[in-house]
Design an enzyme around this catalytic site. Structure first.
Site, PDB file in Angstrom:
ATOM      1  N   TYR A  57     -41.561  22.725 -22.034  1.00  0.00           N
ATOM      2  CA  TYR A  57     -41.603  22.736 -20.581  1.00  0.00           C
ATOM      3  C   TYR A  57     -43.047  22.872 -20.111  1.00  0.00           C
ATOM      4  O   TYR A  57     -43.732  23.832 -20.488  1.00  0.00           O
ATOM      5  CB  TYR A  57     -40.768  23.898 -20.025  1.00  0.00           C
ATOM      6  CG  TYR A  57     -40.922  24.094 -18.541  1.00  0.00           C
ATOM      7  CD1 TYR A  57     -40.557  23.092 -17.649  1.00  0.00           C
ATOM      8  CD2 TYR A  57     -41.461  25.280 -18.025  1.00  0.00           C
ATOM      9  CE1 TYR A  57     -40.705  23.266 -16.279  1.00  0.00           C
ATOM     10  CE2 TYR A  57     -41.605  25.452 -16.661  1.00  0.00           C
ATOM     11  CZ  TYR A  57     -41.228  24.448 -15.793  1.00  0.00           C
ATOM     12  OH  TYR A  57     -41.393  24.611 -14.441  1.00  0.00           O
ATOM     13  N   ASP A  72     -50.665  30.242  -8.636  1.00  0.00           N
ATOM     14  CA  ASP A  72     -49.689  29.173  -8.376  1.00  0.00           C
ATOM     15  C   ASP A  72     -49.340  29.157  -6.889  1.00  0.00           C
ATOM     16  O   ASP A  72     -48.302  29.661  -6.465  1.00  0.00           O
ATOM     17  CB  ASP A  72     -48.437  29.400  -9.226  1.00  0.00           C
ATOM     18  CG  ASP A  72     -47.466  28.236  -9.135  1.00  0.00           C
ATOM     19  OD1 ASP A  72     -47.850  27.172  -8.619  1.00  0.00           O
ATOM     20  OD2 ASP A  72     -46.313  28.397  -9.581  1.00  0.00           O
ATOM     21  N   ASP A  99     -42.947  20.142 -14.534  1.00  0.00           N
ATOM     22  CA  ASP A  99     -42.919  20.541 -13.128  1.00  0.00           C
ATOM     23  C   ASP A  99     -43.622  19.465 -12.293  1.00  0.00           C
ATOM     24  O   ASP A  99     -44.737  19.059 -12.598  1.00  0.00           O
ATOM     25  CB  ASP A  99     -43.644  21.883 -12.996  1.00  0.00           C
ATOM     26  CG  ASP A  99     -43.518  22.516 -11.632  1.00  0.00           C
ATOM     27  OD1 ASP A  99     -43.056  21.844 -10.693  1.00  0.00           O
ATOM     28  OD2 ASP A  99     -43.904  23.702 -11.501  1.00  0.00           O
ATOM     29  N   ASP A 101     -43.562  19.965  -8.795  1.00  0.00           N
ATOM     30  CA  ASP A 101     -43.717  20.665  -7.516  1.00  0.00           C
ATOM     31  C   ASP A 101     -42.900  19.993  -6.412  1.00  0.00           C
ATOM     32  O   ASP A 101     -41.724  19.730  -6.589  1.00  0.00           O
ATOM     33  CB  ASP A 101     -45.191  20.775  -7.143  1.00  0.00           C
ATOM     34  CG  ASP A 101     -45.957  21.724  -8.056  1.00  0.00           C
ATOM     35  OD1 ASP A 101     -45.350  22.694  -8.526  1.00  0.00           O
ATOM     36  OD2 ASP A 101     -47.145  21.491  -8.304  1.00  0.00           O
ATOM     37  N   HIS A 126     -38.962  18.083 -12.639  1.00  0.00           N
ATOM     38  CA  HIS A 126     -38.185  18.741 -11.586  1.00  0.00           C
ATOM     39  C   HIS A 126     -38.973  18.738 -10.289  1.00  0.00           C
ATOM     40  O   HIS A 126     -40.182  18.910 -10.267  1.00  0.00           O
ATOM     41  CB  HIS A 126     -37.697  20.139 -11.989  1.00  0.00           C
ATOM     42  CG  HIS A 126     -38.725  21.207 -12.136  1.00  0.00           C
ATOM     43  ND1 HIS A 126     -39.380  21.781 -11.064  1.00  0.00           N
ATOM     44  CD2 HIS A 126     -39.183  21.860 -13.233  1.00  0.00           C
ATOM     45  CE1 HIS A 126     -40.193  22.731 -11.496  1.00  0.00           C
ATOM     46  NE2 HIS A 126     -40.103  22.794 -12.812  1.00  0.00           N
ATOM     47  N   GLU A 128     -38.820  20.071  -6.103  1.00  0.00           N
ATOM     48  CA  GLU A 128     -38.269  21.186  -5.353  1.00  0.00           C
ATOM     49  C   GLU A 128     -38.304  20.935  -3.852  1.00  0.00           C
ATOM     50  O   GLU A 128     -38.912  19.960  -3.390  1.00  0.00           O
ATOM     51  CB  GLU A 128     -39.041  22.464  -5.679  1.00  0.00           C
ATOM     52  CG  GLU A 128     -40.481  22.429  -5.211  1.00  0.00           C
ATOM     53  CD  GLU A 128     -41.334  23.499  -5.862  1.00  0.00           C
ATOM     54  OE1 GLU A 128     -41.981  24.243  -5.105  1.00  0.00           O
ATOM     55  OE2 GLU A 128     -41.362  23.576  -7.102  1.00  0.00           O
ATOM     56  N   CYS A 136     -45.371  30.010  -6.245  1.00  0.00           N
ATOM     57  CA  CYS A 136     -44.461  30.333  -7.340  1.00  0.00           C
ATOM     58  C   CYS A 136     -43.127  30.771  -6.774  1.00  0.00           C
ATOM     59  O   CYS A 136     -43.059  31.524  -5.789  1.00  0.00           O
ATOM     60  CB  CYS A 136     -45.069  31.450  -8.194  1.00  0.00           C
ATOM     61  SG  CYS A 136     -43.927  32.175  -9.393  1.00  0.00           S
ATOM     62  N   ARG A 173     -34.545  21.113  -7.962  1.00  0.00           N
ATOM     63  CA  ARG A 173     -34.718  22.564  -7.821  1.00  0.00           C
ATOM     64  C   ARG A 173     -34.714  22.939  -6.348  1.00  0.00           C
ATOM     65  O   ARG A 173     -35.434  22.352  -5.538  1.00  0.00           O
ATOM     66  CB  ARG A 173     -36.043  22.980  -8.451  1.00  0.00           C
ATOM     67  CG  ARG A 173     -36.525  24.363  -8.019  1.00  0.00           C
ATOM     68  CD  ARG A 173     -37.836  24.729  -8.663  1.00  0.00           C
ATOM     69  NE  ARG A 173     -38.587  25.705  -7.866  1.00  0.00           N
ATOM     70  CZ  ARG A 173     -39.702  26.300  -8.254  1.00  0.00           C
ATOM     71  NH1 ARG A 173     -40.215  26.027  -9.440  1.00  0.00           N
ATOM     72  NH2 ARG A 173     -40.320  27.162  -7.464  1.00  0.00           N
ATOM     73  N   GLU A 203     -33.570  28.270  -8.109  1.00  0.00           N
ATOM     74  CA  GLU A 203     -34.694  29.168  -8.369  1.00  0.00           C
ATOM     75  C   GLU A 203     -34.435  30.549  -7.784  1.00  0.00           C
ATOM     76  O   GLU A 203     -33.849  30.692  -6.705  1.00  0.00           O
ATOM     77  CB  GLU A 203     -35.972  28.583  -7.768  1.00  0.00           C
ATOM     78  CG  GLU A 203     -37.207  29.455  -7.911  1.00  0.00           C
ATOM     79  CD  GLU A 203     -37.659  29.647  -9.348  1.00  0.00           C
ATOM     80  OE1 GLU A 203     -36.824  30.079 -10.176  1.00  0.00           O
ATOM     81  OE2 GLU A 203     -38.839  29.400  -9.633  1.00  0.00           O
ATOM     82  N   ASN A 226     -34.259  29.330 -14.968  1.00  0.00           N
ATOM     83  CA  ASN A 226     -35.687  29.617 -15.068  1.00  0.00           C
ATOM     84  C   ASN A 226     -35.872  31.094 -15.378  1.00  0.00           C
ATOM     85  O   ASN A 226     -35.618  31.950 -14.531  1.00  0.00           O
ATOM     86  CB  ASN A 226     -36.375  29.259 -13.749  1.00  0.00           C
ATOM     87  CG  ASN A 226     -37.889  29.305 -13.852  1.00  0.00           C
ATOM     88  OD1 ASN A 226     -38.447  29.216 -14.931  1.00  0.00           O
ATOM     89  ND2 ASN A 226     -38.551  29.435 -12.718  1.00  0.00           N
TER      90      ASN A 226
END
Length: 311
Positions: A57, A72, A99, A101, A126, A128, A136, A173, A203, A226
């Site tokens: 990942y 982050d 990721d 974002d 992924h 989001e 984060c 996500r 998340e 996660n």
């Protein structure tokens, strides 16, 4: 010890299986379970490959910390993320989930980002629903976009995949749990599923009951957990996560955290004592072998080269 690339699975009917196709097959198998450590650069990925994980990942937090030295807070750009993803994916045929974002803009930008991840060779991504000024998922004060914008993001990803003829796995996500509550988060996951996302990602799950509920509410759609230690989600091991029904668990800080502790200890020792005392496996030969030294020498020799003879 040298970390050997994981061999591609082969079929008698065609070429070797692409990592994206393998990841897709894994998440669609109700009996499969994927444990993926977070890696943040080529060396951490090499170490994880040497241990033998079946998937990796690429953590956004780790990418931001290692490439930019920043927190982050959505500071890593598409070029930052794609460059890191390309490096990690190039090291072996082991599937890499990366990721992406918020997709870095509107639908056109999201499509462009998806295409860039496909070209980078990642097996899955992924995306989001946080706003552009994201953070984060285990920090407070998160904000999410409206449902229409969220739907457009997922739709743009899926359309880009179709145009590219790719098998890349799209994970949706949602960070809506903290702000809007559980039912709104479930609604967002269902919208993503309707639009063609392959897997869900809630998340900031707050307790084991919520873990069981989201798996049940989204069944049989595969769900990822996660596992951010000391975040808002209680720690759950592999056996428990599998028994709950998650298909995949990612541990974003699995390499970043230990690296920080080891580097700090070593540097404090250097400052205090004026020297670093490393075991023999941390000498040049040992470190380079982790990074594929023997493989590179073999490639050179098989091509008739003599540049590295006697190394």
């Amino acid at each position: 010890m040298e970390s050997e690339p994981v061999p591609l699975l082969t079929s008698t009917d065609g070429p070797p299986e692409h990592p994206a196709a393998r990841l897709r097959r894994m998440i669609e198998d109700p009996n499969a379970f994927i444990l993926a450590p977070g890696v943040y650069d080529g060396f951490s990925a090499r170490v994880a490959l040497g241990v033998g994980f079946e998937a990796l990942y690429m953590t956004g937090a780790g990418t931001t910390a290692s490439r930019l030295g920043r927190a982050d807070l959505g500071l890593a750009s598409l070029p930052d993320m794609v460059a890191n993803a390309s490096t990690l994916a190039s090291l072996s045929s082991t599937p890499l989930l990366a990721d992406m974002d918020t997709g870095y803009g509107g639908p056109v930008a999201v499509a462009r980002s998806t295409e860039a991840y496909i070209r980078a060779g990642v097996a899955g991504l992924h995306i989001e629903d946080q706003v552009a000024e994201k953070r984060c998922g285990h920090l407070g004060g998160k904000r999410v976009v409206g449902m229409g914008e969220w739907r457009a993001r997922v739709r743009a990803c899926v359309a880009a995949r179709r145009r590219a003829g790719s098998d890349i796995v799209i994970v949706a996500r949602t960070d809506a749990l903290q702000l809007l509550g559980y039912q709104s988060a479930v609604e967002r996951l269902r919208v993503a599923r309707e639009e063609g996302a392959d897997m869900g990602f809630l998340e900031g799950v707050r307790n084991e009951g919520e873990m069981r509920q989201i798996v049940a509410d989204m069944f049989p759609w595969p769900m990822v957990l996660n596992m951010v230690e000391h975040g808002v989600t209680p720690r759950v091991g592999r056996k428990k996560a599998r028994s709950i029904g998650f298909r995949m668990v990612i541990w974003p800080f699995a390499t970043l955290g230990p690296a920080y502790l080891a580097m700090r200890e070593g540097l404090e020792g250097l400052k205090r004592e004026g020297e670093v005392r490393l075991p023999v496996e941390c000498g040049p030969r040992g470190i380079f072998e982790v990074c594929g030294l023997e493989e590179d020498i073999r490639v050179d020799e098989e091509a008739g080269g003599e540049a590295f003879r006697g190394v």
